[in-house]
Scaffold this motif. Structure first.
Motif, mmCIF file in Angstrom:
data_model
loop_
_atom_site.group_PDB
_atom_site.id
_atom_site.type_symbol
_atom_site.label_atom_id
_atom_site.label_comp_id
_atom_site.label_asym_id
_atom_site.label_seq_id
_atom_site.Cartn_x
_atom_site.Cartn_y
_atom_site.Cartn_z
ATOM 1 N N ASP A 1 3.796 4.997 4.380
ATOM 2 C CA ASP A 1 2.772 5.248 5.397
ATOM 3 C C ASP A 1 3.348 5.188 6.806
ATOM 4 N N ASN A 2 4.299 4.285 7.017
ATOM 5 C CA ASN A 2 4.917 4.132 8.342
ATOM 6 C C ASN A 2 6.311 4.748 8.368
ATOM 7 N N ALA A 3 6.442 5.891 7.753
ATOM 8 C CA ALA A 3 7.751 6.532 7.579
ATOM 9 C C ALA A 3 8.566 6.650 8.864
ATOM 10 N N PRO A 4 7.989 7.108 9.984
ATOM 11 C CA PRO A 4 8.807 7.310 11.191
ATOM 12 C C PRO A 4 9.371 6.019 11.787
ATOM 13 N N LEU A 5 8.834 4.860 11.379
ATOM 14 C CA LEU A 5 9.299 3.591 11.930
ATOM 15 C C LEU A 5 10.556 3.089 11.237
ATOM 16 N N GLY A 6 10.986 3.789 10.196
ATOM 17 C CA GLY A 6 12.248 3.456 9.564
ATOM 18 C C GLY A 6 12.144 2.486 8.407
ATOM 19 N N PRO A 7 13.294 2.172 7.793
ATOM 20 C CA PRO A 7 13.340 1.358 6.570
ATOM 21 C C PRO A 7 12.688 -0.011 6.686
ATOM 22 N N THR A 8 12.696 -0.609 7.882
ATOM 23 C CA THR A 8 12.061 -1.918 8.029
ATOM 24 C C THR A 8 10.568 -1.860 7.779
ATOM 25 N N HIS A 9 9.986 -0.654 7.882
ATOM 26 C CA HIS A 9 8.549 -0.489 7.692
ATOM 27 C C HIS A 9 8.216 0.344 6.445
ATOM 28 N N HIS A 10 9.191 0.608 5.609
ATOM 29 C CA HIS A 10 8.917 1.259 4.326
ATOM 30 C C HIS A 10 8.492 0.175 3.346
ATOM 31 N N ILE A 11 7.274 0.266 2.856
ATOM 32 C CA ILE A 11 6.676 -0.835 2.093
ATOM 33 C C ILE A 11 6.697 -0.465 0.613
ATOM 34 N N ILE A 12 7.879 -0.497 0.029
ATOM 35 C CA ILE A 12 8.060 -0.032 -1.349
ATOM 36 C C ILE A 12 8.586 -1.135 -2.263
ATOM 37 N N ASP A 13 8.459 -2.385 -1.817
ATOM 38 C CA ASP A 13 8.953 -3.490 -2.639
ATOM 39 C C ASP A 13 8.082 -4.736 -2.482
ATOM 40 N N ASP A 14 6.831 -4.551 -2.054
ATOM 41 C CA ASP A 14 5.992 -5.696 -1.703
ATOM 42 C C ASP A 14 5.305 -6.351 -2.902
ATOM 43 N N TRP A 15 4.462 -5.608 -3.605
ATOM 44 C CA TRP A 15 3.679 -6.266 -4.649
ATOM 45 C C TRP A 15 4.529 -6.624 -5.864
ATOM 46 N N GLY A 16 5.649 -5.924 -6.033
ATOM 47 C CA GLY A 16 6.554 -6.278 -7.126
ATOM 48 C C GLY A 16 7.134 -7.670 -6.956
ATOM 49 N N VAL A 17 7.334 -8.076 -5.697
ATOM 50 C CA VAL A 17 7.804 -9.432 -5.415
ATOM 51 C C VAL A 17 6.747 -10.451 -5.826
ATOM 52 N N LEU A 18 5.487 -10.165 -5.526
ATOM 53 C CA LEU A 18 4.405 -11.103 -5.835
ATOM 54 C C LEU A 18 4.127 -11.203 -7.329
ATOM 55 N N ARG A 19 4.494 -10.187 -8.094
ATOM 56 C CA ARG A 19 4.283 -10.230 -9.556
ATOM 57 C C ARG A 19 4.966 -11.428 -10.199
ATOM 58 N N GLY A 20 6.010 -11.919 -9.539
ATOM 59 C CA GLY A 20 6.735 -13.044 -10.103
ATOM 60 C C GLY A 20 6.075 -14.387 -9.864
ATOM 61 N N LEU A 21 4.977 -14.389 -9.106
ATOM 62 C CA LEU A 21 4.271 -15.632 -8.806
ATOM 63 C C LEU A 21 3.024 -15.742 -9.685
ATOM 64 N N PRO A 22 2.709 -16.929 -10.182
ATOM 65 C CA PRO A 22 1.535 -17.082 -11.055
ATOM 66 C C PRO A 22 0.239 -17.182 -10.253
ATOM 67 N N GLY A 23 -0.841 -16.705 -10.852
ATOM 68 C CA GLY A 23 -2.166 -16.985 -10.303
ATOM 69 C C GLY A 23 -2.578 -16.201 -9.089
ATOM 70 N N ILE A 24 -2.082 -14.978 -8.934
ATOM 71 C CA ILE A 24 -2.511 -14.144 -7.805
ATOM 72 C C ILE A 24 -3.020 -12.806 -8.323
ATOM 73 N N ASP A 25 -4.092 -12.319 -7.746
ATOM 74 C CA ASP A 25 -4.634 -10.992 -8.075
ATOM 75 C C ASP A 25 -4.158 -9.999 -7.027
ATOM 76 N N ILE A 26 -3.724 -8.810 -7.484
ATOM 77 C CA ILE A 26 -3.212 -7.797 -6.561
ATOM 78 C C ILE A 26 -3.998 -6.500 -6.755
ATOM 79 N N TYR A 27 -4.528 -5.994 -5.656
ATOM 80 C CA TYR A 27 -5.298 -4.756 -5.663
ATOM 81 C C TYR A 27 -4.640 -3.730 -4.754
ATOM 82 N N CYS A 28 -4.772 -2.459 -5.124
ATOM 83 C CA CYS A 28 -4.348 -1.370 -4.255
ATOM 84 C C CYS A 28 -5.388 -0.256 -4.391
ATOM 85 N N PRO A 29 -6.384 -0.225 -3.511
ATOM 86 C CA PRO A 29 -7.468 0.762 -3.626
ATOM 87 C C PRO A 29 -6.940 2.192 -3.630
#
Length: 292
Positions: free
Chosen positions: A104-132
């Protein structure tokens, strides 16, 4: 979808005095109404995302239901320790609102490419993750997290995609054949539905809740189709492709599973999300070409 979610929270605050809205200097022209009308339940912590999470934990500790809002990559990767130790370990009913997904923030560069966020949270117990995947579900997701009374992360894509009757955690669009099933979530669902219009034999399974998965119902679809294609704007190795592979292996399902995602990602700046969607075959025409 972002404005819809924020508007729903605002309306909920009128009837639930335990809801507290926090931001890390995000949401100009959308969040001013919180400060004006609920000054005692609004806080802008500034560009200090780790404080955003820790202050939210303190508020939850005294009985509030905090909603913490900022850009997704800063909310998760910068704050992982705070999420793990301040929220998850205490099972606080805090909802992290992460704006922007994928490229979504492509022009802002790799620091703003959000392609590894919820996969990190999958390793934590007891959290619900939604992506409408639609405005329709975005209008409902706040009710979902309030009812669950658990830590939650809502990964909010840009745009206003609309899918009729897409109010559930999972939604199926039937094609004319049982050969190929596309599984997707978030904004990329638009590419999948467009691909179905090009090739009406394709089936599309839309996921709005992406962790934990509704295994019982998803397995029914995995068993029905010869080829599974997981289409996502996230690294496949810890994203939906990985999650579906786990289900297939655990349930001994015989099917071909394929990933359409940012494989072989390189640190590049693009002028738009469309540039990266084309590069990684996330646009509708590329999806149809790959399947053909």
């Amino acid at each position: 979808m972002r404005s819809k979610i924020i508007d729903v929270i605002y309306e909920k605050m009128k009837i639930d005095e335990r809801i507290f809205f926090l931001t890390a200097d995000m949401g100009i022209n959308m969040i001013e109404k919180f400060e004006q009308n609920f000054p005692n339940r609004f806080l802008n912590v500034g560009i200090a995302e780790q404080n955003l999470i820790s202050v939210s934990a303190g508020l939850a500790n005294v009985g509030f239901k905090p909603f913490a809002y900022t850009i997704s990559n800063f909310a998760i990767t910068r704050c992982l320790e705070q999420i793990r130790n301040d929220i998850i370990l205490h099972e606080y009913p805090i909802t992290i609102l992460g704006t922007s997904t994928g490229f979504d923030n492509a022009p802002l560069g790799p620091t703003h490419h959000i392609i590894d966020d919820w996969g990190v949270l999958r390793g934590l117990p007891g959290i619900d993750i939604y992506c409408p995947s639609s405005v329709e579900f975005a209008s409902k997701v706040i009710d979902c997290v309030i009812e669950q009374k658990r830590p939650s992360y809502i990964r909010i894509p840009k745009g206003q995609p609309r899918i009729d009757n897409n109010f559930e955690n999972m939604f199926f669009l039937k094609g004319s054949s049982k050969k190929n099933l596309l599984i997707s979530y978030g904004t990329v669902v638009e590419s999948c539905t467009e691909a179905q219009k090009i090739n009406n034999s394709l089936n599309v399974l839309i996921l709005n809740k992406i962790y934990p998965l509704d295994e019982k119902n998803i397995i029914k679809y995995l068993k029905d189709f010869e080829n599974i294609w997981v289409v996502e704007d996230h690294f496949p190795q810890n994203g939906m492709y990985n999650a579906v592979c786990e289900l297939i292996a655990k349930n001994k399902i015989i099917s071909n599973i394929n990933s359409i995602a940012p494989n072989n990602y390189t640190l590049r700046v693009g002028n738009s999300s469309k540039y990266f969607w084309k590069k990684y075959s996330l646009d509708s025409k590329s999806i149809v070409e790959l399947i053909n």
